[in-house]
Every structure is written in structure tokens, then in C-alpha cells.
Design a protein around this motif. Structure first.
Motif, PDB file in Angstrom:
ATOM      1  N   GLU A  30       0.848  -1.202   0.000  1.00  5.38           N
ATOM      2  CA  GLU A  30       0.000   0.000   0.000  1.00  5.38           C
ATOM      3  C   GLU A  30       0.882   1.250   0.000  1.00  5.38           C
ATOM      4  OE1 GLU A  30      -3.296   1.085  -0.179  1.00  5.38           O
ATOM      5  OE2 GLU A  30      -2.263   3.009  -0.006  1.00  5.38           O
ATOM      6  N   ARG A  32       0.024   4.443   0.574  1.00  6.49           N
ATOM      7  CA  ARG A  32      -0.248   5.436   1.628  1.00  6.49           C
ATOM      8  C   ARG A  32       0.274   4.960   2.981  1.00  6.49           C
ATOM      9  NH1 ARG A  32      -4.523   8.698  -0.594  1.00  6.49           N
ATOM     10  NH2 ARG A  32      -5.676   7.547  -2.188  1.00  6.49           N
ATOM     11  N   ARG A  38      -9.993   5.027  -0.569  1.00  8.97           N
ATOM     12  CA  ARG A  38     -11.058   6.027  -0.703  1.00  8.97           C
ATOM     13  C   ARG A  38     -12.117   5.913   0.399  1.00  8.97           C
ATOM     14  NH1 ARG A  38     -12.187   4.935  -6.845  1.00  8.97           N
ATOM     15  NH2 ARG A  38     -10.784   3.155  -6.445  1.00  8.97           N
ATOM     16  N   TRP A  55     -21.691   6.586   2.591  1.00  4.48           N
ATOM     17  CA  TRP A  55     -22.939   5.847   2.616  1.00  4.48           C
ATOM     18  C   TRP A  55     -22.787   4.363   2.262  1.00  4.48           C
ATOM     19  CZ3 TRP A  55     -23.356  11.050   1.294  1.00  4.48           C
ATOM     20  CH2 TRP A  55     -24.453  11.756   1.826  1.00  4.48           C
ATOM     21  N   VAL A 212       4.011   0.720  -5.553  1.00  5.05           N
ATOM     22  CA  VAL A 212       4.371  -0.206  -6.638  1.00  5.05           C
ATOM     23  C   VAL A 212       4.587   0.601  -7.912  1.00  5.05           C
ATOM     24  CG1 VAL A 212       3.447  -2.060  -8.105  1.00  5.05           C
ATOM     25  CG2 VAL A 212       3.183  -2.162  -5.604  1.00  5.05           C
ATOM     26  N   VAL A 411     -18.483   1.249  -2.373  1.00  2.00           N
ATOM     27  CA  VAL A 411     -17.681   0.423  -1.475  1.00  2.00           C
ATOM     28  C   VAL A 411     -18.069  -1.045  -1.646  1.00  2.00           C
ATOM     29  CG1 VAL A 411     -17.161  -0.055   0.954  1.00  2.00           C
ATOM     30  CG2 VAL A 411     -17.394   2.318   0.173  1.00  2.00           C
TER      31      VAL A 411
HETATM   32  C1  LIG Z   1     -15.500  11.662  -2.133  1.00  9.34           C
HETATM   33  C2  LIG Z   1     -15.983  10.247  -2.332  1.00  9.34           C
HETATM   34  C3  LIG Z   1     -17.212   9.875  -1.847  1.00  9.34           C
HETATM   35  C4  LIG Z   1     -17.672   8.567  -2.017  1.00  9.34           C
HETATM   36  N1  LIG Z   1     -18.861   8.231  -1.462  1.00  9.34           N
HETATM   37  C5  LIG Z   1     -19.247   6.937  -1.492  1.00  9.34           C
HETATM   38  C6  LIG Z   1     -20.356   6.517  -0.721  1.00  9.34           C
HETATM   39  O1  LIG Z   1     -20.968   7.314  -0.007  1.00  9.34           O
HETATM   40  N2  LIG Z   1     -20.716   5.202  -0.794  1.00  9.34           N
HETATM   41  C7  LIG Z   1     -20.019   4.304  -1.557  1.00  9.34           C
HETATM   42  O2  LIG Z   1     -20.422   3.122  -1.595  1.00  9.34           O
HETATM   43  N3  LIG Z   1     -18.937   4.678  -2.270  1.00  9.34           N
HETATM   44  C8  LIG Z   1     -18.515   5.958  -2.226  1.00  9.34           C
HETATM   45  N4  LIG Z   1     -17.375   6.333  -2.863  1.00  9.34           N
HETATM   46  C9  LIG Z   1     -16.651   5.334  -3.653  1.00  9.34           C
HETATM   47  C10 LIG Z   1     -15.838   4.389  -2.747  1.00  9.34           C
HETATM   48  O3  LIG Z   1     -15.118   5.144  -1.819  1.00  9.34           O
HETATM   49  C11 LIG Z   1     -14.908   3.570  -3.623  1.00  9.34           C
HETATM   50  O4  LIG Z   1     -15.643   2.958  -4.668  1.00  9.34           O
HETATM   51  C12 LIG Z   1     -14.185   2.456  -2.846  1.00  9.34           C
HETATM   52  O5  LIG Z   1     -13.740   2.889  -1.599  1.00  9.34           O
HETATM   53  C13 LIG Z   1     -13.030   1.992  -3.713  1.00  9.34           C
HETATM   54  O6  LIG Z   1     -12.307   0.955  -3.077  1.00  9.34           O
HETATM   55  P1  LIG Z   1     -11.123   0.264  -3.879  1.00  9.34           P
HETATM   56  O7  LIG Z   1     -10.545  -0.738  -2.997  1.00  9.34           O
HETATM   57  O8  LIG Z   1     -11.577  -0.092  -5.231  1.00  9.34           O
HETATM   58  O9  LIG Z   1     -10.064   1.463  -4.142  1.00  9.34           O
HETATM   59  P2  LIG Z   1      -9.229   2.337  -3.085  1.00  9.34           P
HETATM   60  O10 LIG Z   1      -9.977   2.472  -1.816  1.00  9.34           O
HETATM   61  O11 LIG Z   1      -8.852   3.591  -3.781  1.00  9.34           O
HETATM   62  O12 LIG Z   1      -7.955   1.434  -2.795  1.00  9.34           O
HETATM   63  C14 LIG Z   1      -6.871   1.375  -3.682  1.00  9.34           C
HETATM   64  C15 LIG Z   1      -5.588   1.508  -2.897  1.00  9.34           C
HETATM   65  O13 LIG Z   1      -4.488   1.454  -3.805  1.00  9.34           O
HETATM   66  C16 LIG Z   1      -3.475   2.312  -3.285  1.00  9.34           C
HETATM   67  N5  LIG Z   1      -2.525   2.636  -4.346  1.00  9.34           N
HETATM   68  C17 LIG Z   1      -2.662   3.492  -5.369  1.00  9.34           C
HETATM   69  N6  LIG Z   1      -1.559   3.501  -6.144  1.00  9.34           N
HETATM   70  C18 LIG Z   1      -0.712   2.592  -5.594  1.00  9.34           C
HETATM   71  C19 LIG Z   1       0.573   2.125  -5.943  1.00  9.34           C
HETATM   72  N7  LIG Z   1       1.240   2.563  -7.030  1.00  9.34           N
HETATM   73  N8  LIG Z   1       1.182   1.196  -5.140  1.00  9.34           N
HETATM   74  C20 LIG Z   1       0.538   0.725  -4.028  1.00  9.34           C
HETATM   75  N9  LIG Z   1      -0.692   1.133  -3.660  1.00  9.34           N
HETATM   76  C21 LIG Z   1      -1.308   2.047  -4.437  1.00  9.34           C
HETATM   77  C22 LIG Z   1      -4.273   3.500  -2.795  1.00  9.34           C
HETATM   78  O14 LIG Z   1      -3.512   4.280  -1.886  1.00  9.34           O
HETATM   79  C23 LIG Z   1      -5.474   2.846  -2.166  1.00  9.34           C
HETATM   80  O15 LIG Z   1      -5.303   2.631  -0.782  1.00  9.34           O
HETATM   81  C24 LIG Z   1     -16.884   7.625  -2.712  1.00  9.34           C
HETATM   82  C25 LIG Z   1     -15.629   8.010  -3.200  1.00  9.34           C
HETATM   83  C26 LIG Z   1     -15.170   9.300  -3.009  1.00  9.34           C
HETATM   84  C27 LIG Z   1     -13.801   9.680  -3.508  1.00  9.34           C
END
Ligand SMILES: Cc1cc2nc3c(=O)[nH]c(=O)nc-3n(C[C@H](O)[C@H](O)[C@H](O)COP(=O)(O)OP(=O)(O)OC[C@H]3O[C@@H](n4cnc5c(N)ncnc54)[C@H](O)[C@@H]3O)c2cc1C
Length: 443
Positions: A30, A32, A38, A55, A212, A411
């Protein structure tokens, strides 16, 4: 190592946890200094402010519903998270910033229902290459309404697209909001959404601060390069956001095939930012879920959600999506807060107090997100989401919200994509029920 997971967001942690539970040796890399991606709760003010997701969009049939209950996470009903027009009390303001009376509210809800009904049919009949702007215009034309009446709906559709997709109505494909239906109530988390990823990370080998930069694959497996050295494993699951993939921040060797590179290219990464304003006292109506400004007076700020129940403080949350979301990232926090406050003073009078706190996000500028969530632009299709998951050569998998054709930009979409990736790595079905075994949310 059996499997490397890149990214400790909900998708990556779900996959890693299920693989770990199945007996695999797994490491999560990771970039961060925290897990959750997100899903990010800011507690600097002494209470929880969710700068990413807030939400659960629809409790019915949603795997998150059972998972957050098993983890013991407190929830608060807040069924306005998907730009609903009615269903819950909203303080609607007309074009002159005056509150709707009961008849106007009823008329507005009926108009949205009529136009949405027509829109559904128009979308079903739409041709490839058509935008959401084009289909909403056709639906509005079919209503035969006077221009002002249709215009209120037009602005509503524009804002709905900016919130749900983080993009402009003319950029989004006609089918781009097909997956938006909400089943059941919505909830938010008074103690912060990040209790979910923190619980999922318990007991896993998560290497924070590990970015990465490259992934090489061969018949023998994968080699993942980071600034702190290389990791090797039989398979890798990449869960970085679509924005990071689009920017080419990870070099793939050999290059990705068109089956995956095409979707990365075609899908869009939207921008959706949050602006929380905390007030010394409440000046808006009791019992409303949101304040909504209609018509052209609602450009750019249109909806303020009452999140006081979450923080225990008088607080409103407003959003900036699409081009406006990108634009506010160039302003200072003070400029953004003042801009979001101005229409409230016009509606509620000059006595509206100065905010005593604000929280403003900048997801487009975040190097490990490069946007907020994925959307389907004109020229792409919902199928591109699932195609993005791969696998490539049997060793390289993708997961994350952008790979979820059923529930992108959520999420639970991220969670389900992590589940799918774990099953593909194992070559066998694994029950999601095992995900929370032995953990509880802390807080
Ligand atoms: C402002 C906002 C409001 C939202 N509101 C909602 C809501 O109310 N309800 C809902 O269901 N969804 C909501 N979403 C969407 C939801 O947050 C995302 O769909 C979900 O959290 C994505 O999860 P993920 O695991 O796909 O990606 P992420 O949570 O982005 O995880 C990916 C990870 O990869 C890491 N990463 C990136 N590049 C690299 C690299 N080169 N090397 C290693 N690690 C790396 C990142 O740091 C991150 O921790 C919202 C999003 C935002 C931005």
C-alpha cells in the motif's frame, strides 16, 4: 509468496483476507501510510468526518449490510445519498430561493417520477454513442412541459450525473447511470467508515508506504517492483484506482493486452469532492435531510446534506462533481467555503453565521487516486468494468470499484470485486461469510 495484493482499500483487503483465510501466504503493498484508500475518516476535530465514502448505498441485498453488523459498526439511516428527489424530507428551494410549499413539493416529486419513467424507456431505446445529455433531452421533450418546468428537471439531471458519476452530463454514456438504482434504505457511519477497512486489515501482512512502480509477469509468476525492493509471487491482484492505471503509474511488462488496456482507456475517472461546513449553531429547518436549490440558481452549489447527526455538531455537507469538482481543487479552502456559503446566505438571510470549521477534499490531486470513482463515458459500456478485471495470462488480476460492472463507484462494488479476484486466484468458490471471522470494529 502465493499472492501479492496491490492496494489496501476495501477491494484489496477483502481479497487478501479471503486468501489468507484459505491458507495462502499473502502480502498487501500500500502506497499510503494508512489502509482504506477512498474510505478515509478524518478525526482531527475529535469526531469522525468521512472525506471519502460515507454511505452504504442501499441495504437490501448488499453484502456490506451483514458485514458492518457483524463488525458491530454503528449506523445512522440517511436515505438521500443517491440524489433522490423525494422519499425523505428535503428543504427544496425554488429559483428565487424561496421554500417550496406542500403543493410544489408534491408537483416536483410527480414531475421527477414522470420524467424518470420516460427516461427509462428512452435509455432502453438509445443508440451506441449517445450521451446521458441526449437521452434526458429526449425524455424532457416527450413531457411536452413548458420551458421553465422542463428546465428544473434538466438541471436536476445535470446535478444527478455530476454527483453519481463525477462527470458532466454530456460526457456520460446514455446507459451510464443504469446501475444506480438503490435497493432499500441508505446509512452512514457516526463513528467513521474507516472502521471497516481497519477491521479487514487485522492480522494481515500490510506494508504501508510501499508504492508499486512496475509489475512483470511470466509463466512462472509475477515480480512486483517498489522503491523498497521487489516482491515475487505466483499471482498478483492489482486494486489501484482507475485514475492510477490511466496515468500509467505502474509499468506492466509485457504490456497489457487490449482486453484490459481497452477498458482502462475507455472508462472515465470522475471527480467528486466534499465540502463540510461546521456552524456554531443551526440556522436551517429541523427534520430535513437536505437543503436543495433548484434551477439555474443551483449552479454550481445545489445540495447541502445535514450531517449533524454524525458529528453531533451543526454541520452541512455539500458536493462539487465533474468540472466544478476539478475547479474547486485550484481554490483555497477559504475560497471554497465562502463560495459554498454564499447561496445559503441568499436563501436563509445574512444572519447565517460564519462556519467555525471546514473540510474540503481534493481527490483529483491525490496521487494514489487521481479522481474519485469510475464512470462510463460515451464510447464505453458497462461491460468494460468487468472486462477490466482480467485475468491476464492467469497470473495478473484486477479488482476495485472500477472492475465492478454491477456496482461501480461504490464500497460494496469494491468488496465484491475483491471477493471475485480471490475466487479466481484460488480457482474455487469461497464464501464471503468468512470475511469477518474473528474481527470486530474498534472505535
Ligand atoms: C468523495 C468520495 C465519496 C464517495 N462516497 C461513497 C459513498 O458514499 N458510498 C459508496 O459506496 N462509495 C462511495 N465512494 C466510492 C468508494 O469510496 C470507492 O468505490 C471504494 O472505496 C473503492 O475501493 P477500492 O478498494 O476499489 O479502491 P481504493 O480504496 O482507492 O484502494 C486502492 C488503494 O491502492 C493504493 N494505491 C494506489 N496507487 C498505488 C501504488 N502505485 N502502489 C501501491 N498502492 C497504491 C491506494 O492508496 C489505495 O489505498 C466515494 C468516493 C469518493 C472519492
Amino acid at each position: 509468496m502465493d499472492t501479492i495484493v496491490v492496494g489496501a482499500g476495501v477491494a484489496g483487503l477483502t481479497a487478501a483476507r479471503l486468501l489468507h483465510a484459505a491458507g495462502q501466504r499473502v502480502v498487501v503493498l500500500e502506497a499510503r501510510d494508512r489502509v482504506g484508500g477512498r474510505v478515509w475518516t478524518d478525526r482531527t476535530a475529535g469526531f469522525a468526518v468521512d472525506r471519502g465514502a460515507s454511505w452504504i448505498h442501499g441495504l437490501t441485498g448488499n453484502p456490506l449490510t451483514g458485514i458492518v453488523a457483524e463488525l458491530g459498526m454503528a449506523t445512522h439511516e440517511f436515505t438521500v445519498g443517491s440524489f433522490q428527489a423525494g422519499g425523505r424530507p428535503i428543504a427544496d428551494l425554488d429559483e428565487s430561493r424561496r421554500p417550496f410549499d406542500a403543493a410544489a413539493t408534491r408537483g416536483w416529486h410527480a414531475d421527477v417520477a414522470t420524467a424518470d419513467g420516460l427516461l427509462q424507456k428512452v435509455v432502453a431505446d438509445s443508440g451506441p454513442g449517445e450521451s446521458y445529455a441526449a437521452v434526458t433531452e429526449r425524455a424532457l421533450a416527450a413531457t411536452g412541459w413548458a420551458p421553465e418546468r422542463a428546465d428544473r428537471l434538466r438541471v436536476f439531471y445535470r446535478h444527478r450525473t455530476e454527483e453519481q458519476c463525477g462527470a458532466e452530463i454530456g460526457q456520460v454514456a446514455a446507459h451510464g447511470l443504469d446501475e444506480d438504482a438503490i435497493e432499500g434504505d441508505e446509512v452512514i457511519f457516526p463513528d467513521g467508515y474507516d472502521a471497516l477497512p481497519q477491521a479487514l486489515a487485522q492480522g494481515l501482512d500490510v506494508r504501508l508506504g510501499t508504492t508499486v512502480t512496475a509489475i512483470a509477469r511470466s509463466a512462472a509468476g509475477v515480480r512486483v517492483e517498489t522503491a523498497d525492493g521487489a516482491f515475487e509471487a505466483a499471482q498478483v491482484i492489482v486494486t489501484v484506482p482507475l485514475g492510477v492505471l490511466k496515468a500509467g503509474a505502474i509499468a506492466f511488462e509485457p504490456a497489457l493486452p487490449a482486453s484490459v488496456a481497452g477498458p482502462i482507456d475507455r472508462l472515465g475517472m470522475g471527480v467528486f469532492n466534499k465540502v463540510f461546513l461546521r456552524f456554531p449553531e443551526r440556522f436551517w429547518e429541523d427534520g430535513v435531510y437536505a437543503i436543495r436549490q433548484h434551477g439555474r440558481a443551483g449552479v454550481p452549489w445545489h445540495s447541502w446534506y445535514d450531517v449533524s447527526a454524525v458529528s453531533g455538531e451543526p454541520m452541512l455537507l455539500t458536493f462539487a462533481g465533474g468540472a466544478w469538482g476539478r475547479e474547486i481543487e485550484q481554490l483555497t479552502d477559504e475560497q471554497v467555503a465562502a463560495s459554498a456559503l454564499a447561496p445559503l446566505r441568499e436563501a436563509y438571510g445574512p444572519a447565517v453565521p460564519e462556519p467555525v470549521g471546514h473540510w474540503i477534499t481534493r481527490w483529483a490531486a491525490d496521487p494514489f487516486a487521481l479522481g474519485s470513482y469510475s464512470y462510463v463515458p460515451v464510447g464505453s459500456c458497462l461491460e468494460d468494468h468487468d472486462a477490466l478485471a482480467g485475468p491476464v495470462d492467469g497470473v495478473l488480476h484486477f479488482a476495485g470499484e472500477a472492475t465492478s460492472g454491477d456496482e461501480p463507484a461504490t464500497v460494496h462494488g469494491a468488496l465484491m470485486s475483491g471477493h471475485r479476484a480471490a475466487e479466481r486466484v484460488l480457482g474455487a468458490a469461497v464464501p464471503l461469510a468468512g470475511l469477518t471471522r474473528g474481527v470486530r470494529a474498534e472505535g
